[in-house]
Design a protein around this motif. Structure first.
Motif, PDB file in Angstrom:
ATOM      1  N   ASN A   5       0.808  -1.217   0.000  1.00 34.86           N
ATOM      2  CA  ASN A   5       0.000   0.000   0.000  1.00 34.86           C
ATOM      3  C   ASN A   5       0.843   1.268   0.000  1.00 34.86           C
ATOM      4  O   ASN A   5       0.286   2.357  -0.095  1.00 34.86           O
ATOM      5  CB  ASN A   5      -0.945   0.023   1.206  1.00 34.86           C
ATOM      6  CG  ASN A   5      -2.080  -0.948   1.024  1.00 34.86           C
ATOM      7  OD1 ASN A   5      -2.441  -1.295  -0.083  1.00 34.86           O
ATOM      8  ND2 ASN A   5      -2.634  -1.399   2.127  1.00 34.86           N
ATOM      9  N   LEU A   7       3.229   4.255  -1.222  1.00 32.34           N
ATOM     10  CA  LEU A   7       3.426   4.953  -2.482  1.00 32.34           C
ATOM     11  C   LEU A   7       4.815   4.672  -3.012  1.00 32.34           C
ATOM     12  O   LEU A   7       5.790   4.615  -2.253  1.00 32.34           O
ATOM     13  CB  LEU A   7       3.270   6.462  -2.283  1.00 32.34           C
ATOM     14  CG  LEU A   7       1.885   6.967  -1.883  1.00 32.34           C
ATOM     15  CD1 LEU A   7       1.940   8.477  -1.642  1.00 32.34           C
ATOM     16  CD2 LEU A   7       0.851   6.630  -2.933  1.00 32.34           C
ATOM     17  N   SER A   8       4.904   4.515  -4.325  1.00 37.13           N
ATOM     18  CA  SER A   8       6.223   4.371  -4.935  1.00 37.13           C
ATOM     19  C   SER A   8       6.935   5.716  -4.826  1.00 37.13           C
ATOM     20  O   SER A   8       6.329   6.743  -4.504  1.00 37.13           O
ATOM     21  CB  SER A   8       6.083   3.966  -6.405  1.00 37.13           C
ATOM     22  OG  SER A   8       5.581   5.053  -7.165  1.00 37.13           O
ATOM     23  N   GLU A   9       8.205   5.731  -5.140  1.00 37.40           N
ATOM     24  CA  GLU A   9       8.967   6.980  -5.088  1.00 37.40           C
ATOM     25  C   GLU A   9       8.375   8.025  -6.038  1.00 37.40           C
ATOM     26  O   GLU A   9       8.234   9.195  -5.685  1.00 37.40           O
ATOM     27  CB  GLU A   9      10.429   6.692  -5.444  1.00 37.40           C
ATOM     28  CG  GLU A   9      11.400   7.670  -4.852  1.00 37.40           C
ATOM     29  CD  GLU A   9      12.841   7.206  -5.041  1.00 37.40           C
ATOM     30  OE1 GLU A   9      13.557   7.969  -5.722  1.00 37.40           O
ATOM     31  OE2 GLU A   9      13.213   6.135  -4.527  1.00 37.40           O
ATOM     32  N   ASP A  10       8.022   7.584  -7.258  1.00 37.57           N
ATOM     33  CA  ASP A  10       7.408   8.496  -8.234  1.00 37.57           C
ATOM     34  C   ASP A  10       6.039   8.988  -7.756  1.00 37.57           C
ATOM     35  O   ASP A  10       5.712  10.170  -7.928  1.00 37.57           O
ATOM     36  CB  ASP A  10       7.249   7.805  -9.592  1.00 37.57           C
ATOM     37  CG  ASP A  10       8.561   7.639 -10.324  1.00 37.57           C
ATOM     38  OD1 ASP A  10       9.566   8.270  -9.922  1.00 37.57           O
ATOM     39  OD2 ASP A  10       8.577   6.885 -11.317  1.00 37.57           O
ATOM     40  N   GLU A  11       5.221   8.091  -7.191  1.00 36.88           N
ATOM     41  CA  GLU A  11       3.910   8.485  -6.686  1.00 36.88           C
ATOM     42  C   GLU A  11       4.056   9.491  -5.546  1.00 36.88           C
ATOM     43  O   GLU A  11       3.338  10.495  -5.491  1.00 36.88           O
ATOM     44  CB  GLU A  11       3.135   7.262  -6.185  1.00 36.88           C
ATOM     45  CG  GLU A  11       2.680   6.329  -7.288  1.00 36.88           C
ATOM     46  CD  GLU A  11       2.139   5.011  -6.758  1.00 36.88           C
ATOM     47  OE1 GLU A  11       1.297   4.415  -7.450  1.00 36.88           O
ATOM     48  OE2 GLU A  11       2.556   4.576  -5.660  1.00 36.88           O
ATOM     49  N   PHE A  12       4.988   9.222  -4.651  1.00 37.33           N
ATOM     50  CA  PHE A  12       5.214  10.119  -3.513  1.00 37.33           C
ATOM     51  C   PHE A  12       5.660  11.498  -3.999  1.00 37.33           C
ATOM     52  O   PHE A  12       5.170  12.523  -3.523  1.00 37.33           O
ATOM     53  CB  PHE A  12       6.258   9.511  -2.566  1.00 37.33           C
ATOM     54  CG  PHE A  12       6.465  10.308  -1.318  1.00 37.33           C
ATOM     55  CD1 PHE A  12       5.526  10.277  -0.296  1.00 37.33           C
ATOM     56  CD2 PHE A  12       7.599  11.090  -1.158  1.00 37.33           C
ATOM     57  CE1 PHE A  12       5.704  11.022   0.855  1.00 37.33           C
ATOM     58  CE2 PHE A  12       7.790  11.834  -0.010  1.00 37.33           C
ATOM     59  CZ  PHE A  12       6.841  11.801   1.005  1.00 37.33           C
ATOM     60  N   ALA A  14       5.046  12.861  -6.964  1.00 39.69           N
ATOM     61  CA  ALA A  14       3.914  13.504  -7.639  1.00 39.69           C
ATOM     62  C   ALA A  14       2.916  14.037  -6.611  1.00 39.69           C
ATOM     63  O   ALA A  14       2.411  15.160  -6.743  1.00 39.69           O
ATOM     64  CB  ALA A  14       3.230  12.517  -8.582  1.00 39.69           C
ATOM     65  N   TRP A  15       2.631  13.249  -5.575  1.00 37.39           N
ATOM     66  CA  TRP A  15       1.694  13.684  -4.538  1.00 37.39           C
ATOM     67  C   TRP A  15       2.241  14.898  -3.794  1.00 37.39           C
ATOM     68  O   TRP A  15       1.512  15.852  -3.541  1.00 37.39           O
ATOM     69  CB  TRP A  15       1.392  12.551  -3.575  1.00 37.39           C
ATOM     70  CG  TRP A  15       0.568  12.990  -2.409  1.00 37.39           C
ATOM     71  CD1 TRP A  15       0.912  12.962  -1.100  1.00 37.39           C
ATOM     72  CD2 TRP A  15      -0.749  13.559  -2.452  1.00 37.39           C
ATOM     73  NE1 TRP A  15      -0.096  13.477  -0.320  1.00 37.39           N
ATOM     74  CE2 TRP A  15      -1.125  13.858  -1.126  1.00 37.39           C
ATOM     75  CE3 TRP A  15      -1.636  13.867  -3.472  1.00 37.39           C
ATOM     76  CZ2 TRP A  15      -2.354  14.436  -0.811  1.00 37.39           C
ATOM     77  CZ3 TRP A  15      -2.860  14.442  -3.151  1.00 37.39           C
ATOM     78  CH2 TRP A  15      -3.200  14.707  -1.833  1.00 37.39           C
ATOM     79  N   ASP A 179      -6.318  -1.687  -6.024  1.00 35.71           N
ATOM     80  CA  ASP A 179      -4.992  -1.108  -5.929  1.00 35.71           C
ATOM     81  C   ASP A 179      -4.068  -1.914  -5.022  1.00 35.71           C
ATOM     82  O   ASP A 179      -2.875  -1.650  -4.975  1.00 35.71           O
ATOM     83  CB  ASP A 179      -5.064   0.332  -5.401  1.00 35.71           C
ATOM     84  CG  ASP A 179      -5.708   1.248  -6.414  1.00 35.71           C
ATOM     85  OD1 ASP A 179      -6.153   2.326  -5.998  1.00 35.71           O
ATOM     86  OD2 ASP A 179      -5.764   0.896  -7.600  1.00 35.71           O
TER      87      ASP A 179
END
Length: 180
Positions: A5, A7-12, A14-15, A179
């Motif tokens: 669950n 966040l990936s590094e990219d997701e983190f 972007a968020w 997810d």
């Protein structure tokens, strides 16, 4: 929380880039609108919405639903607009419990004067900072997010389900499970 669950590094990244924009952009628009026309986006939205209605009238509960606002808050906003002579409240002829809100001539004139100002503020703060291709992506992403966050937002106002604050929205369980 399990590792799946997280966040990936990219997701983190972007968020963390989006999160402050969600706070700062509306506040910046509100600040500039307040200086320019003496009101923030919510009351201006009410006036614009009424201006676009065929008879320049809408129910108070419909205005609240359109603005994703609680009815008591919308009632206070409409009360201030009424005090400024921009709208008038009237009992709904078909339903004595409902209140209709009518745009006054003064309110319509304010909308006509203020729309170019509002558009200029939004253009300067948002659209001047992105390319036409990014604008198209923003439009697509925003629509996708709204469909996920508020699945019935495209439905007529009287058919939209408005969850109580803190309640899960339709489809939330499926989103979490898919997810995972």
């Amino acid at each position: 929380m399990s590792e799946t669950n997280r966040l990936s590094e990219d997701e983190f990244a972007a968020w963390n880039a989006l999160r402050p924009v969600l706070d700062v952009l509306p506040a910046a628009i509100d600040s500039r609108l307040m200086r320019s026309i003496g009101m923030t986006q919510l009351p201006f939205f009410v006036l614009v919405h009424l201006h676009t209605e065929p008879a320049q009238v809408a129910g108070l509960s419909g205005l609240a639903a359109c603005a994703d606002s609680a009815l008591p808050r919308m009632s206070r906003v409409v009360g201030r607009l009424e005090g400024d002579g921009l709208v008038e409240r009237a009992e709904c002829v078909g339903d004595g419990r409902a209140i209709n809100v009518h745009l006054t001539a003064e309110g319509a004139a304010l909308v006509e004067r203020a729309l170019p100002i509002y558009d200029g503020i939004v253009r300067e703060l948002l659209f001047d900072a992105i390319t036409p291709e990014e604008r198209a992506m923003l439009h697509e992403i925003s629509n996708r997010l709204m469909a996920r966050l508020h699945p019935d937002s495209g439905a007529p106002l009287d058919r939209q389900q408005r969850p109580e604050p803190g309640a899960s929205r339709a489809g939330e369980r499926e989103l979490v499970e898919s997810d995972a």
